[in-house]
Design a protein around this motif. Structure first.
Motif, PDB file in Angstrom:
ATOM      1  N   ASP A   1       0.795  -1.225   0.000  1.00  0.00           N
ATOM      2  CA  ASP A   1       0.000   0.000   0.000  1.00  0.00           C
ATOM      3  C   ASP A   1       0.825   1.270   0.000  1.00  0.00           C
ATOM      4  N   THR A   2       2.114   1.168   0.359  1.00  0.00           N
ATOM      5  CA  THR A   2       2.933   2.368   0.510  1.00  0.00           C
ATOM      6  C   THR A   2       4.044   2.378  -0.529  1.00  0.00           C
ATOM      7  N   PRO A   3       3.989   3.286  -1.485  1.00  0.00           N
ATOM      8  CA  PRO A   3       5.051   3.332  -2.495  1.00  0.00           C
ATOM      9  C   PRO A   3       6.369   3.767  -1.881  1.00  0.00           C
ATOM     10  N   GLY A   4       7.446   3.173  -2.378  1.00  0.00           N
ATOM     11  CA  GLY A   4       8.777   3.610  -1.988  1.00  0.00           C
ATOM     12  C   GLY A   4       9.367   2.945  -0.772  1.00  0.00           C
ATOM     13  N   VAL A   5       8.639   2.012  -0.114  1.00  0.00           N
ATOM     14  CA  VAL A   5       9.211   1.395   1.077  1.00  0.00           C
ATOM     15  C   VAL A   5       9.602  -0.050   0.854  1.00  0.00           C
ATOM     16  N   ALA A   6       9.271  -0.618  -0.311  1.00  0.00           N
ATOM     17  CA  ALA A   6       9.598  -2.025  -0.535  1.00  0.00           C
ATOM     18  C   ALA A   6      11.094  -2.221  -0.410  1.00  0.00           C
ATOM     19  N   PRO A   7      11.537  -3.149   0.456  1.00  0.00           N
ATOM     20  CA  PRO A   7      12.973  -3.300   0.675  1.00  0.00           C
ATOM     21  C   PRO A   7      13.645  -4.181  -0.376  1.00  0.00           C
ATOM     22  N   SER A   8      14.168  -5.327  -0.015  1.00  0.00           N
ATOM     23  CA  SER A   8      14.955  -6.135  -0.934  1.00  0.00           C
ATOM     24  C   SER A   8      14.079  -7.089  -1.736  1.00  0.00           C
ATOM     25  N   PHE A   9      14.710  -7.715  -2.735  1.00  0.00           N
ATOM     26  CA  PHE A   9      13.964  -8.680  -3.544  1.00  0.00           C
ATOM     27  C   PHE A   9      13.542  -9.891  -2.742  1.00  0.00           C
ATOM     28  N   SER A  10      14.360 -10.309  -1.800  1.00  0.00           N
ATOM     29  CA  SER A  10      13.966 -11.443  -0.966  1.00  0.00           C
ATOM     30  C   SER A  10      12.670 -11.143  -0.237  1.00  0.00           C
ATOM     31  N   ALA A  11      12.575  -9.934   0.321  1.00  0.00           N
ATOM     32  CA  ALA A  11      11.361  -9.554   1.043  1.00  0.00           C
ATOM     33  C   ALA A  11      10.179  -9.457   0.092  1.00  0.00           C
ATOM     34  N   ARG A  12      10.391  -8.958  -1.102  1.00  0.00           N
ATOM     35  CA  ARG A  12       9.298  -8.812  -2.064  1.00  0.00           C
ATOM     36  C   ARG A  12       8.767 -10.170  -2.497  1.00  0.00           C
ATOM     37  N   ILE A  13       9.694 -11.063  -2.774  1.00  0.00           N
ATOM     38  CA  ILE A  13       9.278 -12.411  -3.197  1.00  0.00           C
ATOM     39  C   ILE A  13       8.518 -13.094  -2.068  1.00  0.00           C
ATOM     40  N   PHE A  14       9.012 -12.960  -0.852  1.00  0.00           N
ATOM     41  CA  PHE A  14       8.332 -13.542   0.297  1.00  0.00           C
ATOM     42  C   PHE A  14       6.911 -12.997   0.416  1.00  0.00           C
ATOM     43  N   CYS A  15       6.757 -11.695   0.265  1.00  0.00           N
ATOM     44  CA  CYS A  15       5.438 -11.089   0.412  1.00  0.00           C
ATOM     45  C   CYS A  15       4.496 -11.479  -0.727  1.00  0.00           C
ATOM     46  N   LEU A  16       5.006 -11.629  -1.913  1.00  0.00           N
ATOM     47  CA  LEU A  16       4.160 -12.109  -3.008  1.00  0.00           C
ATOM     48  C   LEU A  16       3.601 -13.487  -2.678  1.00  0.00           C
ATOM     49  N   ALA A  17       4.452 -14.370  -2.151  1.00  0.00           N
ATOM     50  CA  ALA A  17       3.980 -15.698  -1.769  1.00  0.00           C
ATOM     51  C   ALA A  17       3.044 -15.628  -0.566  1.00  0.00           C
ATOM     52  N   GLN A  18       3.354 -14.743   0.369  1.00  0.00           N
ATOM     53  CA  GLN A  18       2.536 -14.629   1.568  1.00  0.00           C
ATOM     54  C   GLN A  18       1.113 -14.207   1.237  1.00  0.00           C
TER      55      GLN A  18
ATOM     56  N   ALA B   1       3.697 -15.043  -9.457  1.00  0.00           N
ATOM     57  CA  ALA B   1       4.493 -13.818  -9.515  1.00  0.00           C
ATOM     58  C   ALA B   1       5.766 -13.961  -8.691  1.00  0.00           C
ATOM     59  N   ALA B   2       5.676 -14.665  -7.556  1.00  0.00           N
ATOM     60  CA  ALA B   2       6.861 -14.890  -6.737  1.00  0.00           C
ATOM     61  C   ALA B   2       7.891 -15.717  -7.496  1.00  0.00           C
ATOM     62  N   ALA B   3       7.431 -16.752  -8.225  1.00  0.00           N
ATOM     63  CA  ALA B   3       8.345 -17.598  -8.993  1.00  0.00           C
ATOM     64  C   ALA B   3       9.011 -16.801 -10.113  1.00  0.00           C
ATOM     65  N   ILE B   4       8.233 -15.983 -10.822  1.00  0.00           N
ATOM     66  CA  ILE B   4       8.792 -15.160 -11.904  1.00  0.00           C
ATOM     67  C   ILE B   4       9.819 -14.184 -11.337  1.00  0.00           C
ATOM     68  N   SER B   5       9.477 -13.587 -10.213  1.00  0.00           N
ATOM     69  CA  SER B   5      10.394 -12.622  -9.602  1.00  0.00           C
ATOM     70  C   SER B   5      11.694 -13.287  -9.163  1.00  0.00           C
ATOM     71  N   LEU B   6      11.595 -14.509  -8.629  1.00  0.00           N
ATOM     72  CA  LEU B   6      12.798 -15.218  -8.193  1.00  0.00           C
ATOM     73  C   LEU B   6      13.711 -15.497  -9.368  1.00  0.00           C
ATOM     74  N   ARG B   7      13.146 -16.025 -10.436  1.00  0.00           N
ATOM     75  CA  ARG B   7      13.994 -16.341 -11.594  1.00  0.00           C
ATOM     76  C   ARG B   7      14.579 -15.079 -12.200  1.00  0.00           C
TER      77      ARG B   7
ATOM     78  N   LEU C   1      17.483 -20.688  -0.687  1.00  0.00           N
ATOM     79  CA  LEU C   1      16.455 -20.693   0.351  1.00  0.00           C
ATOM     80  C   LEU C   1      15.086 -20.366  -0.232  1.00  0.00           C
ATOM     81  N   LEU C   2      15.025 -19.369  -1.111  1.00  0.00           N
ATOM     82  CA  LEU C   2      13.749 -18.993  -1.709  1.00  0.00           C
ATOM     83  C   LEU C   2      13.235 -20.068  -2.662  1.00  0.00           C
ATOM     84  N   THR C   3      14.146 -20.760  -3.338  1.00  0.00           N
ATOM     85  CA  THR C   3      13.723 -21.848  -4.224  1.00  0.00           C
ATOM     86  C   THR C   3      13.068 -22.965  -3.424  1.00  0.00           C
TER      87      THR C   3
END
Length: 500
Positions: A215-232, A238-244, A259-261
Motif C-alpha cells: 500500500d505504501t510506495p517507496g518502502v519495498a525493501p529487498s527482492f527477498s522480502a518482495r518475493i516472500f510477500c508475493l507468496a505470503q 508472480a513470486a516464482a517469476i520474480s525469483l527467476r 532458500l527462496l527456491t
C-alpha cells in the motif's frame, strides 16, 4: 513435515517454467531500477541484512493494480489549457523528535540533547550498557521519550539519532517499544519500514507488514522480502517469476536464491535436503527456514529472535525458555513470564520445569494469603539460575513487608529491589554515596549516558565508579532512579549467592 501453504498461503507448486533473458528483463522491470544509493548499515547487523538490497536495486516498487473493466467515470477536460497549479511547502519532519512518551512523563528534561553532536549521541546510545534493571528501565525511557532533537550541522545527520534509538531497543530485545517508536515516525520511510518489517517477522505479523509494503510506495525493501510477500499474499506465480528474474539479474546471492527456491517449490519438500543457515541469520531467513520445515533454534541467535518462540503455536517449554530469556534482560514485562509459568502443570523436573513448579506452589500460597511458606524454595531456585531479579519483578508486590525469619528477610529483599517500602532496608554501601556533582549546563544527555556506564561498573564490583555515576544522576534530577540503582547494587550479593 511443515505445511507451508497453511502458514504462508496457498496455490503454489513446483516452479513451472524458466524465462528467457529478454523476457526476464521485461518481467523484472516493475521491480528493479538502476542507480539507487547503497543503504547505510544498521547498528544491528542481523536486522539490516534481512531487507537490505544491492546497490542496483530500486525501492520504488509497488504492486501494479489490475486494469478496471468498468467504463471510466473520471471527469473529462473541456480544453487543453494548463490548469493553475497550487504549490505549498511541506514542513520537514524531524524523526529525532519522535517518541511515545513525553519528556515530563519520562522524568527527563526536554532539552537533554542540547549542545551535543547527533553522531556522538548515536554512538553513546548504542554502546551504553544497562545490565542493572533500574538502568535498563531508565534507558528505555530515554530511548522512547519525546525530546528536543540536537542541532545538526549537516543534513545527513537528521534522523540518525532516531534510528540509533530504535536499533538499541532492538538489540535489547525490546520489540514492543521499538515497534511503537518506529510507528511514531510516520509511514513511508524505507529505513523505518525495514525495521518494522523485521519486527513483524519475529512476532508473526508478516501479513500486516506485507500489506503495508503493497500500500505504501517507496518502502519495498529487498527482492527477498518482495518475493516472500508475493507468496505470503498467495501470488505464487508472480513470486516464482520474480525469483527467476532476480537470479538472472544478479539481485540475489546464492544463499538467498537456494532458500527462496526451497520455499517456493514443493518438489523440495520430500527431498530430505537440509539447508545450512547463513552465518548471520536474518529474521526473513529465520521465518523461511521455519516455513520449509527446518526451523532454527533461537538460543544461539540475538535475543530479539526469542520473541518468535512466544507465539502460541510453539510448545510450552519453548515458550517458557524464551520468556525467561527475555525477562532476564528486561525485554518483556515479568508479568508475561508469570502468566506462562501458570499455564500448565510441569511435565518433568529439572531446568525450567523446576522454576515452573515452584512458581505454581508460590502462586497457590499467595492465593491462600500465606506467601512466606512457599517463598524460600522459589527464592533459592531463582537465585541458583541468576533470576532473582525476575522473581522480584513478578511477586514483590504480593510479599508482606512485616515478615520475620529467613522468609521474611527474602520478602523484604524482593520488595526493596522493586523500590517498595520496607521496615528493615538493606544498608547502602558508603562508596555509593559519592559527593554531589554539579549539573552540567549543556550536553546533559552525554553526561547521563556516561553516568549510566559508570553505574554499570558497579555490577563488576567497582562501587566507587558507580557512586560517581549515581551522583551525576542526582545532579540531573533523577533522584528516584539513583536511589533504586543504589539499592539494587547493594542487594546484588544477596540476589546472586546464598548468605554465609
Amino acid at each position: 513435515m511443515t505445511d507451508r501453504s497453511a502458514r504462508i498461503g496457498t496455490g503454489r507448486g513446483p516452479l513451472p517454467f524458466r524465462l528467457g533473458p529478454s523476457l526476464l528483463v521485461v518481467a523484472i522491470s516493475a521491480f528493479a531500477g538502476a542507480g539507487s544509493a547503497q543503504q547505510p548499515l544498521s547498528a544491528s547487523d542481523w536486522l539490516s541484512g534481512s531487507v537490505r538490497g544491492p546497490a542496483r536495486e530500486s525501492s520504488a516498487w509497488r504492486p501494479i493494480p489490475r486494469p478496471s473493466m468498468e467504463p471510466s467515470t473520471l471527469p473529462v477536460a473541456t480544453s487543453g489549457a494548463v490548469s493553475p497549479v497550487q504549490v505549498s511547502r511541506l514542513a520537514d519532519v524531524d524523526r529525532d523528535a519522535a517518541g511515545i512518551i513525553t519528556a515530563s512523563r519520562a522524568g527527563l528534561p526536554a532539552g537533554l540533547w542540547a549542545g551535543s553532536d547527533p553522531g556522538e549521541l548515536a554512538r553513546l546510545v548504542l554502546q551504553t550498557p544497562a545490565r542493572l534493571p533500574a538502568m535498563s528501565d531508565l534507558l528505555i525511557r530515554i530511548l522512547t521519550a519525546q525530546l528536543t532533537p540536537p542541532a545538526i550541522s549537516q543534513t545527513d545527520q537528521r534522523g540518525k539519532l532516531f534510528l540509533a534509538r530504535a536499533d538499541r531497543l532492538l538489540d535489547m530485545g525490546a520489540l514492543t517499544p521499538a515497534d511503537q517508536l518506529l510507528l511514531s515516525a510516520g509511514p513511508g520511510d524505507p529505513e523505518v519500514f525495514r525495521r518494522l518489517f523485521d519486527i513483524a517477522l519475529l512476532t508473526g505479523e508478516e501479513g500486516r507488514a506485507c500489506h503495508e509494503m503493497d500500500d505504501t510506495p517507496g518502502v519495498a525493501p529487498s527482492f527477498s522480502a518482495r518475493i516472500f510477500c508475493l507468496a505470503q499474499t498467495g501470488d505464487w506465480a508472480a513470486a516464482a517469476i520474480s525469483l527467476r528474474g532476480a537470479e538472472t539479474l544478479g539481485l540475489l546471492n546464492a544463499q538467498q536464491s537456494l532458500l527462496l527456491t526451497h520455499f517456493l517449490d514443493d518438489a523440495f519438500v520430500d527431498g530430505g535436503e537440509s539447508l545450512t543457515p547463513s552465518d548471520r541469520v536474518t529474521p526473513l531467513e529465520f521465518r523461511i527456514h521455519e516455513a520449509i520445515g527446518q526451523p532454527l533454534p533461537t538460543g544461539p541467535l540475538p535475543i530479539a529472535f526469542a520473541h518468535s518462540d512466544l507465539r502460541m503455536n510453539n510448545g510450552w517449554k519453548a515458550r517458557l525458555e524464551a520468556a525467561e530469556r527475555l525477562a532476564r534482560a528486561n525485554a518483556i514485562p515479568a508479568s508475561i513470564l508469570r502468566g506462562i509459568y501458570t499455564e500448565q502443570k510441569p511435565a518433568a523436573s529439572g531446568g525450567v520445569w523446576e522454576r515452573a513448579g515452584v512458581m505454581r506452589t508460590l502462586e497457590a500460597a499467595i492465593a491462600a494469603g500465606n506467601p512466606l511458606t512457599a517463598l524460600p524454595p522459589a527464592f533459592e531456585e531463582f537465585r541458583r539460575n541468576g533470576m532473582t531479579h525476575v522473581l522480584a519483578a513478578m511477586v514483590a508486590e504480593d510479599m508482606p513487608a512485616d515478615g520475620t525469619g529467613e522468609a521474611g528477610d527474602m520478602a523484604i529483599w524482593l520488595r526493596q529491589w522493586q523500590g517498595l517500602p520496607v521496615p528493615r532496608p538493606v544498608d547502602i554501601p558508603d562508596e555509593l554515596a559519592s559527593d554531589q556533582q554539579s549539573t552540567p549546563p549543556e550536553r546533559q544527555g552525554e553526561a547521563l549516558l556516561q553516568a549510566m556506564s559508570d553505574i554499570d561498573a558497579g555490577m563488576d564490583g567497582d562501587l566507587l565508579r558507580a557512586g560517581k555515576g549515581l551522583a551525576m544522576l542526582r545532579a540531573l534530577g533523577l533522584q528516584k532512579d539513583a536511589t533504586l540503582a543504589a539499592t539494587q547494587l547493594a542487594l546484588l550479593p544477596r540476589f546472586t549467592e546464598a548468605p554465609k
